[in-house]
Scaffold this motif. Structure first.
Motif, short mmCIF file in Angstrom:
data_model
loop_
_atom_site.label_atom_id
_atom_site.label_comp_id
_atom_site.label_asym_id
_atom_site.label_seq_id
_atom_site.Cartn_x
_atom_site.Cartn_y
_atom_site.Cartn_z
N ILE A 101 0.87 -1.18 0.00
CA ILE A 101 0.00 0.00 0.00
C ILE A 101 0.90 1.22 0.00
N ILE A 102 0.61 2.18 -0.87
CA ILE A 102 1.35 3.45 -0.88
C ILE A 102 0.34 4.57 -0.64
N ASN A 103 0.47 5.22 0.49
CA ASN A 103 -0.42 6.34 0.80
C ASN A 103 0.01 7.58 0.02
N GLY A 104 -0.96 8.42 -0.33
CA GLY A 104 -0.67 9.61 -1.11
C GLY A 104 0.24 10.59 -0.38
N GLY A 105 1.13 11.23 -1.12
CA GLY A 105 2.05 12.21 -0.55
C GLY A 105 3.18 12.48 -1.51
N THR A 106 3.91 13.55 -1.28
CA THR A 106 4.98 13.90 -2.21
C THR A 106 6.24 13.08 -2.01
N THR A 107 6.47 12.57 -0.79
CA THR A 107 7.62 11.68 -0.59
C THR A 107 7.33 10.31 -1.18
N THR A 108 6.15 9.78 -0.91
CA THR A 108 5.79 8.49 -1.48
C THR A 108 5.68 8.56 -3.01
N PHE A 109 5.33 9.73 -3.54
CA PHE A 109 5.26 9.87 -5.00
C PHE A 109 6.62 9.61 -5.65
N GLN A 110 7.70 9.96 -4.95
CA GLN A 110 9.03 9.74 -5.51
C GLN A 110 9.37 8.26 -5.65
N MET A 111 8.56 7.38 -5.07
CA MET A 111 8.76 5.94 -5.23
C MET A 111 8.45 5.47 -6.65
N SER A 126 -3.42 7.62 -4.09
CA SER A 126 -2.80 8.76 -4.77
C SER A 126 -3.08 8.71 -6.26
N PHE A 127 -3.75 9.73 -6.76
CA PHE A 127 -4.07 9.77 -8.19
C PHE A 127 -2.80 9.85 -9.05
N PRO A 128 -1.81 10.72 -8.73
CA PRO A 128 -0.61 10.77 -9.57
C PRO A 128 0.25 9.52 -9.49
N ILE A 129 0.30 8.85 -8.32
CA ILE A 129 1.05 7.60 -8.21
C ILE A 129 0.42 6.54 -9.11
N ALA A 130 -0.90 6.41 -9.03
CA ALA A 130 -1.60 5.43 -9.86
C ALA A 130 -1.40 5.71 -11.34
N GLU A 151 -6.29 19.50 -4.80
CA GLU A 151 -5.10 20.18 -4.31
C GLU A 151 -4.06 19.19 -3.78
N GLN A 152 -4.53 18.11 -3.14
CA GLN A 152 -3.61 17.12 -2.57
C GLN A 152 -3.44 15.90 -3.48
N ASN A 153 -4.25 15.82 -4.53
CA ASN A 153 -4.17 14.71 -5.50
C ASN A 153 -4.38 13.34 -4.84
N ILE A 154 -5.31 13.28 -3.89
CA ILE A 154 -5.58 12.00 -3.24
C ILE A 154 -7.08 11.68 -3.30
N ILE A 155 -7.38 10.39 -3.14
CA ILE A 155 -8.75 9.91 -3.17
C ILE A 155 -9.14 9.54 -1.73
#
Length: 269
Positions: A101-111, A126-130, A151-155
């Motif tokens: 599971i990857i929770n939305g966020g800008t640090t996790t997005f770098q994964m 996270s919409f951008p991660i997906a 604004e946060q790009n999360i669901i």
């Protein structure tokens, strides 16, 4: 941050919440109270918002109330080298076939960049991660049901039946607002509710927190230190924070920023 960018962030914030305090706007923009008050006064004169005691409100009340969290676009450029190093170390914990599971966020997005070489089952809010993993990798991607907070790009969903209860993960990777002796902290009740549901679906909780997060606090406690299995941070962590994690028997992984930057440049070459 340029004045035009600050004004855009302030106007966006007041459209998401009925009233936004000066302190919240300072946190969002990274500038002083005096600068924020001056920006509010300018926008008030331009009739783009209404100045109120201690903050600002929208001229027309928002129909859809947002959450108390920094916009993704603002957070994305803060401590970027540290976030990349931390994310690289996080992906090194993953093996092909893992369910995570990857929770939305800008640090996790770098994964997402090192994850392109993996084949995992990834559940993310996270919409951008997906979006990135769908376009750039062979990973299986699952999303919860809910509303997208732009604004946060999360669901997020206030309901239990969002699909997350059907996914079981070896590890959950997440960022945080702050990390202290009491545990992991967040800034919004809806975020806490959603993240607690996800935490319950994973064997291990892995927290991705750059060293600045150890000095930040919030009024909402997400979970105690005893629930955290691993913390990944950068080499700016101080001895006090490291000893706090050691006392709580939390595995600490320190990601050297300079070494990660070299690795990123080598991959790009």
């Amino acid at each position: 941050m340029l004045e035009t960018e600050r004004h855009r962030i302030i106007l966006s914030a007041v459209q998401e919440r009925p009233v936004v305090s000066v302190a919240d706007l300072c946190a969002l923009t990274g500038v002083s109270e005096a600068t924020v008050r001056r920006d509010i006064a300018q926008l008030h004169l331009a009739k783009k918002l209404r100045r109120v005691r201690g903050g600002a409100e929208a001229i027309a009340p928002p129909q859809f109330v947002g959450i108390n969290a920094r916009p993704f676009a603002v957070n994305q450029v803060i401590n970027i080298a540290q976030k990349r190093a931390i994310a690289q170390a996080a992906v090194e914990l993953c093996e092909d076939g893992d369910a995570i599971i990857i929770n939305g966020g800008t640090t996790t997005f770098q994964m997402v960049h090192p994850l392109t070489t993996k084949r995992l089952q990834v559940f993310t809010n996270s919409f951008p991660i997906a979006e990135h993993l769908l376009k750039q990798s062979k990973n299986t991607v699952l999303l919860p049901a809910g509303a997208i907070y732009r604004e946060q790009n999360i669901i997020l969903s206030p309901f239990d039946a969002d699909g997350s209860s059907h996914f079981y993960a070896r590890r959950m990777f997440m960022g945080c607002r702050g990390l202290g002796p009491l545990g992991l902290m967040e800034g919004d009740p809806l975020l806490v509710q959603a993240e607690q549901k996800l935490i319950g679906q994973a064997d291990e909780l892995v927290v991705l927190a750059d060293s600045s997060k150890f000095g930040q606090r919030s009024s909402l406690l997400l979970c105690p230190l005893s629930r955290i299995h691993t913390v990944i941070t950068d080499d700016g962590i101080d001895d006090r924070a490291a000893k706090m994690l050691e006392a709580a028997e939390i595995r600490l992984i320190v990601a050297p920023v300079a070494q990660s930057a070299k690795k990123t440049r080598a991959q790009e070459d």
